[in-house]
Design a protein around this motif. Structure first.
Motif, PDB file in Angstrom:
ATOM      1  N   ILE A  83     105.555 -21.419  33.836  1.00  0.00           N
ATOM      2  CA  ILE A  83     105.651 -21.472  32.372  1.00  0.00           C
ATOM      3  C   ILE A  83     107.120 -21.606  32.008  1.00  0.00           C
ATOM      4  O   ILE A  83     107.979 -20.959  32.606  1.00  0.00           O
ATOM      5  N   GLU A  84     107.400 -22.434  31.011  1.00  0.00           N
ATOM      6  CA  GLU A  84     108.777 -22.570  30.545  1.00  0.00           C
ATOM      7  C   GLU A  84     109.164 -21.277  29.830  1.00  0.00           C
ATOM      8  O   GLU A  84     108.457 -20.796  28.940  1.00  0.00           O
ATOM      9  N   ILE A  85     110.284 -20.691  30.241  1.00  0.00           N
ATOM     10  CA  ILE A  85     110.684 -19.384  29.714  1.00  0.00           C
ATOM     11  C   ILE A  85     112.193 -19.247  29.769  1.00  0.00           C
ATOM     12  O   ILE A  85     112.841 -19.764  30.673  1.00  0.00           O
ATOM     13  N   GLU A  86     112.742 -18.559  28.771  1.00  0.00           N
ATOM     14  CA  GLU A  86     114.172 -18.251  28.744  1.00  0.00           C
ATOM     15  C   GLU A  86     114.354 -16.828  28.249  1.00  0.00           C
ATOM     16  O   GLU A  86     113.542 -16.321  27.478  1.00  0.00           O
ATOM     17  N   GLY A  87     115.442 -16.205  28.684  1.00  0.00           N
ATOM     18  CA  GLY A  87     115.766 -14.853  28.255  1.00  0.00           C
ATOM     19  C   GLY A  87     117.002 -14.834  27.391  1.00  0.00           C
ATOM     20  O   GLY A  87     117.932 -15.609  27.605  1.00  0.00           O
ATOM     21  N   LEU A  88     117.009 -13.947  26.414  1.00  0.00           N
ATOM     22  CA  LEU A  88     118.135 -13.807  25.497  1.00  0.00           C
ATOM     23  C   LEU A  88     118.519 -12.332  25.385  1.00  0.00           C
ATOM     24  O   LEU A  88     117.662 -11.488  25.132  1.00  0.00           O
ATOM     25  N   LEU A  89     119.778 -12.052  25.562  1.00  0.00           N
ATOM     26  CA  LEU A  89     120.312 -10.711  25.323  1.00  0.00           C
ATOM     27  C   LEU A  89     121.328 -10.857  24.206  1.00  0.00           C
ATOM     28  O   LEU A  89     122.320 -11.573  24.356  1.00  0.00           O
ATOM     29  N   ILE A  90     121.069 -10.215  23.096  1.00  0.00           N
ATOM     30  CA  ILE A  90     121.872 -10.411  21.897  1.00  0.00           C
ATOM     31  C   ILE A  90     122.417  -9.070  21.434  1.00  0.00           C
ATOM     32  O   ILE A  90     121.737  -8.054  21.507  1.00  0.00           O
ATOM     33  N   GLN A  91     123.637  -9.103  20.919  1.00  0.00           N
ATOM     34  CA  GLN A  91     124.237  -7.911  20.342  1.00  0.00           C
ATOM     35  C   GLN A  91     124.204  -8.033  18.830  1.00  0.00           C
ATOM     36  O   GLN A  91     124.520  -9.080  18.285  1.00  0.00           O
ATOM     37  N   GLY A  92     123.799  -6.970  18.165  1.00  0.00           N
ATOM     38  CA  GLY A  92     123.794  -6.986  16.709  1.00  0.00           C
ATOM     39  C   GLY A  92     122.630  -6.219  16.130  1.00  0.00           C
ATOM     40  O   GLY A  92     122.014  -5.393  16.787  1.00  0.00           O
ATOM     41  N   GLU A  93     122.326  -6.536  14.879  1.00  0.00           N
ATOM     42  CA  GLU A  93     121.222  -5.897  14.179  1.00  0.00           C
ATOM     43  C   GLU A  93     119.908  -6.540  14.621  1.00  0.00           C
ATOM     44  O   GLU A  93     119.817  -7.761  14.735  1.00  0.00           O
ATOM     45  N   VAL A  94     118.896  -5.726  14.826  1.00  0.00           N
ATOM     46  CA  VAL A  94     117.627  -6.204  15.363  1.00  0.00           C
ATOM     47  C   VAL A  94     116.981  -7.240  14.442  1.00  0.00           C
ATOM     48  O   VAL A  94     116.674  -8.353  14.867  1.00  0.00           O
ATOM     49  N   ILE A  95     116.770  -6.900  13.193  1.00  0.00           N
ATOM     50  CA  ILE A  95     116.034  -7.788  12.298  1.00  0.00           C
ATOM     51  C   ILE A  95     116.799  -9.086  12.056  1.00  0.00           C
ATOM     52  O   ILE A  95     116.223 -10.175  12.121  1.00  0.00           O
ATOM     53  N   LYS A  96     118.078  -8.966  11.814  1.00  0.00           N
ATOM     54  CA  LYS A  96     118.905 -10.156  11.590  1.00  0.00           C
ATOM     55  C   LYS A  96     118.908 -11.056  12.828  1.00  0.00           C
ATOM     56  O   LYS A  96     118.786 -12.274  12.723  1.00  0.00           O
ATOM     57  N   SER A  97     119.002 -10.449  13.998  1.00  0.00           N
ATOM     58  CA  SER A  97     119.021 -11.220  15.244  1.00  0.00           C
ATOM     59  C   SER A  97     117.694 -11.935  15.478  1.00  0.00           C
ATOM     60  O   SER A  97     117.671 -13.106  15.860  1.00  0.00           O
ATOM     61  N   ILE A  98     116.590 -11.242  15.249  1.00  0.00           N
ATOM     62  CA  ILE A  98     115.273 -11.869  15.425  1.00  0.00           C
ATOM     63  C   ILE A  98     115.105 -13.017  14.440  1.00  0.00           C
ATOM     64  O   ILE A  98     114.671 -14.105  14.812  1.00  0.00           O
ATOM     65  N   LYS A  99     115.469 -12.798  13.179  1.00  0.00           N
ATOM     66  CA  LYS A  99     115.360 -13.870  12.179  1.00  0.00           C
ATOM     67  C   LYS A  99     116.191 -15.084  12.579  1.00  0.00           C
ATOM     68  O   LYS A  99     115.734 -16.221  12.445  1.00  0.00           O
TER      69      LYS A  99
END
Length: 146
Positions: A83-99
């Motif tokens: 399955i095509e898949i990628e991972g993301l590790l992001i720093q910041g606010e949860v809701i803003k980052s998801i949006k």
């Protein structure tokens, strides 16, 4: 459905959420994005100077461990399921980052976990889940976690 975002908060629940995403990706031929949001380090140099060094070293270690763990899930899914898949590790606010990721990657569905006893309470109080539901313009699938 072409893009599924799996929003991971706790590592112990990640495998359960990824399993659901795999099932959906198989049915819809979608790409999976695994995302974990971590607390950001202060941008201000003076704020860094004010805090103890061990705090920053601990965060760096946690970030490295989380990144390695996400990458291992990505590799495992690629090998087992093709399955095509990628991972993301992001720093910041949860809701803003998801949006932001939803908009940037054209996400069609967000999969997020919840504990059964907290869902109703969370929907009627100020919390991240309710804010996320209010702010997203796409479906959010809440997966009950065991």
């Amino acid at each position: 459905m072409k893009n599924l975002l799996v929003a991971i908060d706790r590592r112990k629940d990640a495998e359960e959420l990824i399993t659901h995403a795999i099932k959906m990706a198989k049915l819809t031929d979608a790409k999976i994005w695994i995302m974990h949001v971590m607390e950001a380090d202060p941008d201000d140099f003076l704020a860094r100077e004010a805090g103890p060094q061990y705090v920053y070293e601990k965060r760096a270690k946690e970030r490295k461990n989380a990144s390695e763990e996400i990458q291992s899930w990505v590799e495992e899914v690629k090998e087992k399921y093709s399955i095509e898949i990628e991972g993301l590790l992001i720093q910041g606010e949860v809701i803003k980052s998801i949006k932001n990721i939803v908009e940037e990657r054209n996400i069609d569905l967000v999969l997020a976990g919840h504990k059964k006893k907290n869902l109703l309470y969370g929907l009627f109080t100020a919390n991240k889940k309710k804010d996320l539901i209010d702010d997203l313009k796409i479906p959010l699938m809440a997966i009950p976690l065991s």
